[in-house]
Design a protein around this motif. Structure first.
Motif, PDB file in Angstrom:
ATOM      1  N   ARG A 111       0.828  -1.213   0.000  1.00 38.84           N
ATOM      2  CA  ARG A 111       0.000   0.000   0.000  1.00 38.84           C
ATOM      3  C   ARG A 111       0.863   1.264   0.000  1.00 38.84           C
ATOM      4  O   ARG A 111       0.482   2.272  -0.580  1.00 38.84           O
ATOM      5  N   ALA A 112       1.998   1.180   0.668  1.00 40.12           N
ATOM      6  CA  ALA A 112       2.879   2.360   0.757  1.00 40.12           C
ATOM      7  C   ALA A 112       3.766   2.487  -0.489  1.00 40.12           C
ATOM      8  O   ALA A 112       4.533   3.448  -0.599  1.00 40.12           O
ATOM      9  N   GLY A 113       3.676   1.518  -1.393  1.00 34.41           N
ATOM     10  CA  GLY A 113       4.478   1.559  -2.623  1.00 34.41           C
ATOM     11  C   GLY A 113       5.934   1.169  -2.402  1.00 34.41           C
ATOM     12  O   GLY A 113       6.784   1.396  -3.261  1.00 34.41           O
ATOM     13  N   LEU A 114       6.223   0.540  -1.251  1.00 29.73           N
ATOM     14  CA  LEU A 114       7.611   0.137  -0.955  1.00 29.73           C
ATOM     15  C   LEU A 114       7.836  -1.346  -1.304  1.00 29.73           C
ATOM     16  O   LEU A 114       8.314  -2.134  -0.499  1.00 29.73           O
ATOM     17  N   THR A 115       7.460  -1.684  -2.525  1.00 36.77           N
ATOM     18  CA  THR A 115       7.492  -3.105  -2.924  1.00 36.77           C
ATOM     19  C   THR A 115       8.915  -3.683  -2.990  1.00 36.77           C
ATOM     20  O   THR A 115       9.086  -4.892  -2.885  1.00 36.77           O
ATOM     21  N   ASN A 116       9.911  -2.818  -3.157  1.00 38.78           N
ATOM     22  CA  ASN A 116      11.296  -3.315  -3.247  1.00 38.78           C
ATOM     23  C   ASN A 116      11.758  -3.980  -1.947  1.00 38.78           C
ATOM     24  O   ASN A 116      12.693  -4.783  -1.962  1.00 38.78           O
ATOM     25  N   ALA A 117      11.106  -3.612  -0.855  1.00 40.61           N
ATOM     26  CA  ALA A 117      11.534  -4.160   0.442  1.00 40.61           C
ATOM     27  C   ALA A 117      10.932  -5.550   0.708  1.00 40.61           C
ATOM     28  O   ALA A 117      11.350  -6.236   1.650  1.00 40.61           O
ATOM     29  N   ILE A 118       9.938  -5.951  -0.114  1.00 36.62           N
ATOM     30  CA  ILE A 118       9.215  -7.209   0.184  1.00 36.62           C
ATOM     31  C   ILE A 118      10.102  -8.473   0.095  1.00 36.62           C
ATOM     32  O   ILE A 118      10.073  -9.290   1.025  1.00 36.62           O
ATOM     33  N   PRO A 119      10.910  -8.657  -0.958  1.00 32.06           N
ATOM     34  CA  PRO A 119      11.738  -9.892  -0.992  1.00 32.06           C
ATOM     35  C   PRO A 119      12.659 -10.025   0.227  1.00 32.06           C
ATOM     36  O   PRO A 119      12.755 -11.116   0.809  1.00 32.06           O
ATOM     37  N   GLY A 120      13.310  -8.949   0.617  1.00 31.36           N
ATOM     38  CA  GLY A 120      14.207  -8.999   1.789  1.00 31.36           C
ATOM     39  C   GLY A 120      13.440  -9.329   3.053  1.00 31.36           C
ATOM     40  O   GLY A 120      13.889 -10.119   3.887  1.00 31.36           O
ATOM     41  N   LEU A 121      12.237  -8.741   3.163  1.00 36.15           N
ATOM     42  CA  LEU A 121      11.389  -8.996   4.338  1.00 36.15           C
ATOM     43  C   LEU A 121      11.001 -10.477   4.433  1.00 36.15           C
ATOM     44  O   LEU A 121      11.087 -11.093   5.498  1.00 36.15           O
ATOM     45  N   TRP A 122      10.611 -11.059   3.297  1.00 36.24           N
ATOM     46  CA  TRP A 122      10.204 -12.474   3.292  1.00 36.24           C
ATOM     47  C   TRP A 122      11.363 -13.378   3.715  1.00 36.24           C
ATOM     48  O   TRP A 122      11.182 -14.275   4.532  1.00 36.24           O
ATOM     49  N   LEU A 123      12.535 -13.135   3.115  1.00 36.03           N
ATOM     50  CA  LEU A 123      13.699 -13.976   3.454  1.00 36.03           C
ATOM     51  C   LEU A 123      14.070 -13.830   4.933  1.00 36.03           C
ATOM     52  O   LEU A 123      14.334 -14.824   5.623  1.00 36.03           O
ATOM     53  N   LEU A 124      14.050 -12.595   5.402  1.00 34.53           N
ATOM     54  CA  LEU A 124      14.425 -12.320   6.794  1.00 34.53           C
ATOM     55  C   LEU A 124      13.451 -12.986   7.783  1.00 34.53           C
ATOM     56  O   LEU A 124      13.875 -13.651   8.734  1.00 34.53           O
ATOM     57  N   LEU A 125      12.146 -12.822   7.533  1.00 36.46           N
ATOM     58  CA  LEU A 125      11.162 -13.381   8.474  1.00 36.46           C
ATOM     59  C   LEU A 125      11.081 -14.908   8.390  1.00 36.46           C
ATOM     60  O   LEU A 125      10.899 -15.581   9.403  1.00 36.46           O
ATOM     61  N   PRO A 138      20.539  -3.737  -5.496  1.00 34.36           N
ATOM     62  CA  PRO A 138      19.550  -3.166  -6.425  1.00 34.36           C
ATOM     63  C   PRO A 138      18.351  -4.103  -6.606  1.00 34.36           C
ATOM     64  O   PRO A 138      18.503  -5.334  -6.582  1.00 34.36           O
ATOM     65  N   ALA A 139      17.162  -3.528  -6.780  1.00 33.41           N
ATOM     66  CA  ALA A 139      15.901  -4.291  -6.822  1.00 33.41           C
ATOM     67  C   ALA A 139      15.885  -5.381  -7.893  1.00 33.41           C
ATOM     68  O   ALA A 139      15.240  -6.421  -7.714  1.00 33.41           O
ATOM     69  N   GLU A 140      16.618  -5.178  -9.008  1.00 36.37           N
ATOM     70  CA  GLU A 140      16.567  -6.190 -10.088  1.00 36.37           C
ATOM     71  C   GLU A 140      17.229  -7.520  -9.689  1.00 36.37           C
ATOM     72  O   GLU A 140      16.983  -8.548 -10.314  1.00 36.37           O
ATOM     73  N   TYR A 141      18.050  -7.500  -8.630  1.00 35.43           N
ATOM     74  CA  TYR A 141      18.680  -8.751  -8.170  1.00 35.43           C
ATOM     75  C   TYR A 141      17.832  -9.491  -7.126  1.00 35.43           C
ATOM     76  O   TYR A 141      18.102 -10.635  -6.799  1.00 35.43           O
ATOM     77  N   ALA A 142      16.808  -8.802  -6.606  1.00 35.46           N
ATOM     78  CA  ALA A 142      16.025  -9.361  -5.489  1.00 35.46           C
ATOM     79  C   ALA A 142      15.408 -10.716  -5.828  1.00 35.46           C
ATOM     80  O   ALA A 142      15.444 -11.649  -5.020  1.00 35.46           O
TER      81      ALA A 142
END
Lengths: 204, 127
Positions: free
Chosen positions: A127-141, A175-179
């Motif tokens: 919703r906040a448009g911060l989609t680049n943070a999602i892959p890192g969040l999933w791996l971390l959690l 960079p987001a393209e490597y996520a």
């Protein structure tokens, strides 16, 4: 001058034979449950999840929109959950232990809170448009869940959790393209490598 | 009054002990045939843990049973001498690895111990 009374404590009666027998049966059941949970994670199940994750990573890389990318990984999460449930159940059955007695319950309790937190934060970031943070969040959690659940298991499981956490933390800073490829390295590569180690050392 | 109450308590305690004695006497004839080798807590734990796994290493068992190297070695050796578990020693790289498996005799002993315990409980419930 007051009189002195000698107080002799009453002797505790030893437990009756049938009480000891019940206690022994409880001890046997608890030890078997603990031992099953200890090696209950299926290595081959992890390997299968790794391969489906690599396939998902290559499919999601071809998607044009973030929504489509997200849908592919959501489908992968459902497939992985089904494979994990089936493989743990199979291993528990082979050890003649019911799934919900030990291994299943511990894995479910340790993995559910971070996965639930991940789902909520994913919606917030989307919703906040911060989609680049999602892959890192999933791996971390996911790594957090594996690490905490792995504390009841063989030492290789918490190490796998730590690797996921390290990869998740690194994903935030590349960079987001490597996520997407770091997701493939984590959900694919780490599952395959650690799955083979678990299967070889702990029977399947 | 207090004396009467003490007397009543003592009578109740005695009758409870008598009841227990009667039950225990029924069950005690089963006790001599108990397998002493796995009746001990640590050894019972080792056999139970191995019954739920194809094999476990020395370190796995140590961590599961929350015990020391020395204590585990002593009990594992007794079970090995009794033919209940089998031990294999190998090297993983340069590190020595000791692995234990439950033998057929060990599994049978655990099954018979379990049925022994169940019989005891069953007899007490029926008495």
């Amino acid at each position: 001058m007051g009189s002195i009374h000698l107080v002799i404590p009453e002797k505790e009666e030893p437990p009756a034979l049938h009480e000891r027998a019940m206690d022994n049966l409880k001890y046997i059941r608890e030890t078997m449950e603990r031992a099953t949970a200890f090696t209950g994670i299926s290595g081959w199940g992890q390997v299968a999840i790794g391969f489906t994750a690599i396939a998902s990573a290559s499919i999601s890389a071809q998607q044009k929109t973030f929504k489509a990318w997200l849908a592919v990984w959501m489908a992968e999460a459902v497939i992985a959950l089904l494979i994990a449930g089936w493989s743990i159940d199979r291993k528990a059955r082979a050890a003649k232990m019911p799934l919900l007695s030990g291994p299943g319950r511990k894995v479910a309790f340790s993995l559910s809170p971070p996965i639930f937190a991940g789902a909520i934060v994913t919606v917030v970031l989307y919703r906040a448009g911060l989609t680049n943070a999602i892959p890192g969040l999933w791996l971390l959690l996911y790594g957090t869940g594996v690490l905490t659940g792995g504390m009841f298991s063989v030492s290789v499981v918490p190490i796998m959790g730590l690797c996921f956490m390290a990869l998740g933390a690194a994903t935030f800073f590349v960079p987001a393209e490597y996520a997407n490829w770091l997701m493939a390295a984590g959900f694919g590569g780490l599952h395959i490598v650690f799955g083979v180690i678990i299967a070889r050392r702990y029977g399947g | 009054m207090a004396r009467q109450s003490a007397l009543k308590d003592s009578t109740q305690k005695k009758s409870a002990t008598n009841l227990r004695d009667v039950g225990d006497a029924k069950a005690k004839h089963l006790a001599p045939s108990l397998d002493r080798l796995i009746h001990e807590r640590m050894r019972l734990g080792i056999v139970s843990a191995l019954a739920a796994n194809e094999s476990l290493t020395f370190n796995d068992l140590k961590s599961l049973m929350n015990t020391t190297d020395g204590n585990l070695s002593v009990h594992a050796r007794k079970l090995e001498d009794g033919g209940y578990i089998a031990c294999t020693k190998s090297f993983e790289g340069r590190l020595p690895k000791t692995e234990y498996k439950l033998t057929v005799a060990g599994r049978r002993a655990l099954e018979s111990y379990l049925s022994h315990m169940e019989t005891l409980i069953h007899q007490m419930r029926n008495s």
